[in-house]
Design a protein around this motif. Sequence first.
Motif, PDB file in Angstrom:
ATOM      1  N   ASN A  86       0.830  -1.202   0.000  1.00  0.00           N
ATOM      2  CA  ASN A  86       0.000   0.000   0.000  1.00  0.00           C
ATOM      3  C   ASN A  86       0.870   1.259   0.000  1.00  0.00           C
ATOM      4  N   ALA A  87       1.860   1.270   0.893  1.00  0.00           N
ATOM      5  CA  ALA A  87       2.731   2.439   1.014  1.00  0.00           C
ATOM      6  C   ALA A  87       3.501   2.688  -0.277  1.00  0.00           C
ATOM      7  N   LEU A  88       4.024   1.623  -0.871  1.00  0.00           N
ATOM      8  CA  LEU A  88       4.808   1.761  -2.093  1.00  0.00           C
ATOM      9  C   LEU A  88       3.944   2.195  -3.280  1.00  0.00           C
ATOM     10  N   LYS A  89       2.678   1.860  -3.228  1.00  0.00           N
ATOM     11  CA  LYS A  89       1.769   2.250  -4.304  1.00  0.00           C
ATOM     12  C   LYS A  89       1.313   3.707  -4.147  1.00  0.00           C
ATOM     13  N   TYR A  90       0.900   4.061  -2.941  1.00  0.00           N
ATOM     14  CA  TYR A  90       0.308   5.382  -2.743  1.00  0.00           C
ATOM     15  C   TYR A  90       1.336   6.485  -2.516  1.00  0.00           C
ATOM     16  N   VAL A  91       2.600   6.123  -2.266  1.00  0.00           N
ATOM     17  CA  VAL A  91       3.623   7.161  -2.159  1.00  0.00           C
ATOM     18  C   VAL A  91       3.827   7.852  -3.500  1.00  0.00           C
ATOM     19  N   LEU A  92       3.424   7.198  -4.572  1.00  0.00           N
ATOM     20  CA  LEU A  92       3.557   7.778  -5.907  1.00  0.00           C
ATOM     21  C   LEU A  92       2.466   8.798  -6.198  1.00  0.00           C
ATOM     22  N   VAL A  93       1.443   8.852  -5.319  1.00  0.00           N
ATOM     23  CA  VAL A  93       0.434   9.909  -5.419  1.00  0.00           C
ATOM     24  C   VAL A  93       0.984  11.101  -4.644  1.00  0.00           C
ATOM     25  N   ARG A  94       1.526  12.077  -5.339  1.00  0.00           N
ATOM     26  CA  ARG A  94       2.299  13.135  -4.696  1.00  0.00           C
ATOM     27  C   ARG A  94       1.478  14.345  -4.274  1.00  0.00           C
ATOM     28  N   GLY A  95       0.364  14.608  -4.932  1.00  0.00           N
ATOM     29  CA  GLY A  95      -0.384  15.811  -4.608  1.00  0.00           C
ATOM     30  C   GLY A  95       0.496  17.038  -4.827  1.00  0.00           C
ATOM     31  N   THR A  96       0.589  17.898  -3.806  1.00  0.00           N
ATOM     32  CA  THR A  96       1.421  19.104  -3.916  1.00  0.00           C
ATOM     33  C   THR A  96       2.804  18.887  -3.310  1.00  0.00           C
ATOM     34  N   ASN A  97       3.098  17.662  -2.892  1.00  0.00           N
ATOM     35  CA  ASN A  97       4.378  17.357  -2.256  1.00  0.00           C
ATOM     36  C   ASN A  97       5.453  17.166  -3.315  1.00  0.00           C
ATOM     37  N   SER A  98       6.470  18.020  -3.295  1.00  0.00           N
ATOM     38  CA  SER A  98       7.536  17.946  -4.294  1.00  0.00           C
ATOM     39  C   SER A  98       8.761  17.190  -3.787  1.00  0.00           C
ATOM     40  N   ALA A  99       8.706  16.674  -2.566  1.00  0.00           N
ATOM     41  CA  ALA A  99       9.839  15.940  -1.998  1.00  0.00           C
ATOM     42  C   ALA A  99      10.019  14.594  -2.696  1.00  0.00           C
ATOM     43  N   GLU A 100      11.200  14.021  -2.543  1.00  0.00           N
ATOM     44  CA  GLU A 100      11.475  12.708  -3.115  1.00  0.00           C
ATOM     45  C   GLU A 100      10.551  11.667  -2.497  1.00  0.00           C
ATOM     46  N   PRO A 101       9.896  10.829  -3.317  1.00  0.00           N
ATOM     47  CA  PRO A 101       9.037   9.783  -2.751  1.00  0.00           C
ATOM     48  C   PRO A 101       9.854   8.863  -1.845  1.00  0.00           C
ATOM     49  N   SER A 102       9.360   8.627  -0.644  1.00  0.00           N
ATOM     50  CA  SER A 102      10.102   7.770   0.273  1.00  0.00           C
ATOM     51  C   SER A 102       9.158   6.949   1.141  1.00  0.00           C
ATOM     52  N   VAL A 103       9.619   5.746   1.475  1.00  0.00           N
ATOM     53  CA  VAL A 103       8.897   4.841   2.365  1.00  0.00           C
ATOM     54  C   VAL A 103       9.893   4.344   3.404  1.00  0.00           C
TER      55      VAL A 103
END
Length: 206
Positions: A86-103
């Motif tokens: 779940n985390a690895l899938k939804y971390v790719l939904v960034r919204g307004t967050n410009s930070a590097e995707p991380s889990v």
Amino acid sequence: GCVDGRVVGWGEGGVERGGLVGGGEGKTVGSYSCAMEEALEPIVSAGQAIAEFDGVRFEYAVAPKLPLVQADTRVLQEAVSNVLDNALKYVLVRGTNSAEPSVSMVLRTCVSPLRGVEVVIEDNGAGVQEEDLSVLCEEGFRGARSADVPGTGLGLHITKQLVELLNGELLLTRGDDGCGLRAIIQMREADAVGGGAAVDGRKRKR
């Protein structure tokens, strides 16, 4: 495994509250014990591979001298795998967050609400709305921010069932900065009679 949100068949039989059916040799779920770090090694390895492929930063840390926990390895693996996927899938939904995707995934001792070991999985994706937290584990529920992500809305629902089978706790909160989701699975420490060697801690980062 699971079908239509129902927990079914591990090995030759299914899992039901209080015991293992078929191949469980009459043991109740609570009578099993395992070393959490060792049990979750294949789940972590799979998560690292997915993160690398998707360009997601993955951090994994283990506290030293973790006690054994009351859990059937197969059920625990399924529950944690659902949350990590779940985390690895939804971390790719960034919204307004410009930070590097991380889990991140951390194994550590816990004392409340359960005394034992907890696995904390957190992502920095767009996360969920505050009002959605209480219904995230309802069968078929999908938040507004996940509308464009393929899924059935069963992952956390099934995870909650699995954790309850193990007499554990599933806790869900938003990230400290309001981004992402923090999922905590707590498992009870195994009885002293069923105890054993502690697992040395180590930290890995990708």
